[in-house]
Design an enzyme around this catalytic site. Structure first.
Site, short mmCIF file in Angstrom:
data_model
loop_
_atom_site.label_atom_id
_atom_site.label_comp_id
_atom_site.label_asym_id
_atom_site.label_seq_id
_atom_site.Cartn_x
_atom_site.Cartn_y
_atom_site.Cartn_z
N ASP A 1 -7.62 20.79 -12.53
CA ASP A 1 -7.98 19.48 -13.07
C ASP A 1 -7.68 19.55 -14.57
O ASP A 1 -8.37 20.22 -15.33
CB ASP A 1 -9.47 19.20 -12.82
N ARG B 1 0.85 -1.19 0.00
CA ARG B 1 0.00 0.00 0.00
C ARG B 1 0.89 1.25 0.00
O ARG B 1 0.62 2.23 -0.67
CB ARG B 1 -0.93 0.01 1.23
N TYR C 1 -16.61 19.10 -13.08
CA TYR C 1 -17.12 17.73 -13.27
C TYR C 1 -18.14 17.38 -12.17
O TYR C 1 -17.92 17.69 -10.99
CB TYR C 1 -15.92 16.75 -13.25
N LYS D 1 -8.77 8.88 -18.58
CA LYS D 1 -9.02 9.56 -19.85
C LYS D 1 -7.74 9.57 -20.71
O LYS D 1 -7.25 8.53 -21.05
CB LYS D 1 -9.55 10.97 -19.55
C1 PLP Z 1 -12.64 16.44 -15.53
C2 PLP Z 1 -12.79 15.19 -14.70
N1 PLP Z 1 -12.23 15.13 -13.48
C3 PLP Z 1 -12.34 14.03 -12.71
C4 PLP Z 1 -13.07 12.93 -13.13
C5 PLP Z 1 -13.19 11.75 -12.22
O1 PLP Z 1 -12.39 10.70 -12.66
P1 PLP Z 1 -12.71 9.15 -12.42
O2 PLP Z 1 -13.93 8.81 -13.20
O3 PLP Z 1 -11.46 8.48 -12.91
O4 PLP Z 1 -12.91 8.98 -10.94
C6 PLP Z 1 -13.66 12.94 -14.38
C7 PLP Z 1 -14.43 11.78 -14.84
O5 PLP Z 1 -15.12 11.81 -15.84
C8 PLP Z 1 -13.52 14.11 -15.19
O6 PLP Z 1 -14.10 14.18 -16.41
#
Ligand code: PLP
Length: 383
Positions: free
Chosen positions: A176, A52, A104, A201
């Site tokens: 982000d 971990r 998001y 992504k």
């Molecule tokens: C801009 C953005 N940030 C964070 C996330 C969250 O990521 P995860 O789905 O890998 O938890 C997403 C998911 O679609 C996203 O589009």
């Protein structure tokens, strides 16, 4: 294998953080699928005690993405949300955070439904307008959490100016960078303190893993992130770390094609009589096109467009043949979605209206197929 100082982006993507395996010379970092490590004697080990806390595959990925983002250290988590959750643990009760209003939905849910229970306060503002950020800052503001471009209306925030503002007020700027990718946008070089990604992504890029990563620059943040990654334990698995590490090797060539395909699709849609509006930072009529040209290297693979009615949007989504109707983005295959009923269904309608997310809007995550095939698919779906 030594990376020279001043190595270029694609070289860093392929080599940073990865040395041939010390026992076999394997050029690819192995998947260290182990829970623990045998120690030489009491109090003497090889730097690895329990998986971990430390895992060589994860460590390679963390060093790789930290170098790709021009940061000091990276910390990989089980999902993008786990990564954002780790950043959130830097806050304590009484703190205030300014967040991009069109952030998001999962981030909004975490902040609004979980963190407010701990007396942490959030203001959601249109961070494309610097004066609104400035107005929202309070003495208790500890963090500015920015997403640019936003999903799905592709609004941009000026990162260099926002970073100046954050620095002047001693507020951490977290970006982000999932939607743009580090090929397209360099938040840490523009003055941000931390970058977070859903590696699900573009970084992984092959639609076969869920993960997240935080890259930090300040020593105190790095120390806390290392502590919390181990304390909470929401780590990225060795297999997923290996998949993302494989993905980042081709990030540069993939993103170049995502950029080309995004631009080609946007330009095609802009000429189609059934399309009322196209939103893409690479089109001259995007309200922040000049900022996009300054701040981004290419304009990314995300394109949104409006066909005037929900029925029209439904027909396009159902009639595409090559594009897949699915949530998510950033993979090599092109995806199409209807944000109002899919990714943004949990966002209240009045909030959707505020950010310009209509029922007639369709979103495309342009993959890296031949753009002519993608355009032919869209043309038959629209016609
Ligand atoms: C801009 C953005 N940030 C964070 C996330 C969250 O990521 P995860 O789905 O890998 O938890 C997403 C998911 O679609 C996203 O589009």
């Amino acid at each position: 294998m030594k990376l020279r100082a001043g190595s270029h982006f694609s070289t860093i993507c392929i080599h940073a953080g990865q040395e041939p395996d010390p026992t076999t010379g394997a050029i690819i970092t192995p998947i260290y699928q182990t829970s623990t490590y045998v120690q030489d004697e009491l109090g003497r080990h090889k730097g690895y005690e329990y998986a971990r806390t430390q895992n060589p595959t994860r460590a390679a990925l963390e060093a790789n993405v930290a170098a790709i983002e021009s940061g000091k250290a990276g910390f990989a988590f089980a999902s993008g949300m786990a990564a954002i959750g780790a950043i959130a643990t830097m806050l304590t009760s009484g703190d205030h955070v300014v967040v991009t209003d069109n952030t998001y939905g999962g981030t909004f849910r975490l902040f609004d439904k979980v963190l407010t229970r701990y007396q942490i306060d959030f203001s959601y503002v249109d961070t494309s307008r610097l004066e609104l950020i400035e107005q929202a800052l309070r003495p208790a503001t500890k963090m500015l959490f920015v997403e640019t471009p936003t999903n799905p209306v592709l609004r941009l925030t000026d990162l260099a100016r926002t970073a100046e503002l954050a620095r002047a007020r001693n507020v951490r700027l977290v970006v982000d960078n999932t939607f743009a990718s580090p090929y397209v946008q360099r938040p840490l070089e523009l003055g941000a303190d931390m970058v977070v990604h859903s590696t699900t992504k573009y970084l992984n890029g092959h639609s076969d893993s869920i993960g997240g990563i935080v890259v930090a620059t300040r020593d105190d943040d790095i120390e806390w992130l290392r502590f919390i990654q181990n304390a909470e334990g929401a780590i990225l698995s060795p297999m997923d770390s290996w998949l993302v590490l494989r993905g980042t090797k081709t990030l540069s060539v993939r993103m170049a094609q995502h950029n080309l395909n995004g631009q080609a699709i946007a330009e095609f849609l802009a000429t189609h009589p059934k399309v009322q509006k196209v939103i893409y930072p690479g089109l001259p009529d995007h309200p922040q096109h000049d900022l996009a040209r300054r701040q981004m290297n290419g304009f990314g693979g995300m394109v949104s467009f409006d066909v005037g009615s929900f029925e029209g949007a439904r027909r396009v989504c159902n009639r595409v043949q090559l594009m897949a109707l699915a949530e998510s983005l950033g993979g090599v295959e092109t995806l199409i979605s209807h944000p109002a009923s899919m990714t943004h269904a949990s966002v209240p309608p009045e909030r959707r209206a505020e950010i310009g997310l209509t029922e007639s809007m369709v979103r495309i995550s342009a993959g890296i197929e031949d753009p002519d095939d993608l355009i032919a698919d869209l043309r038959q779906a629209l016609d």
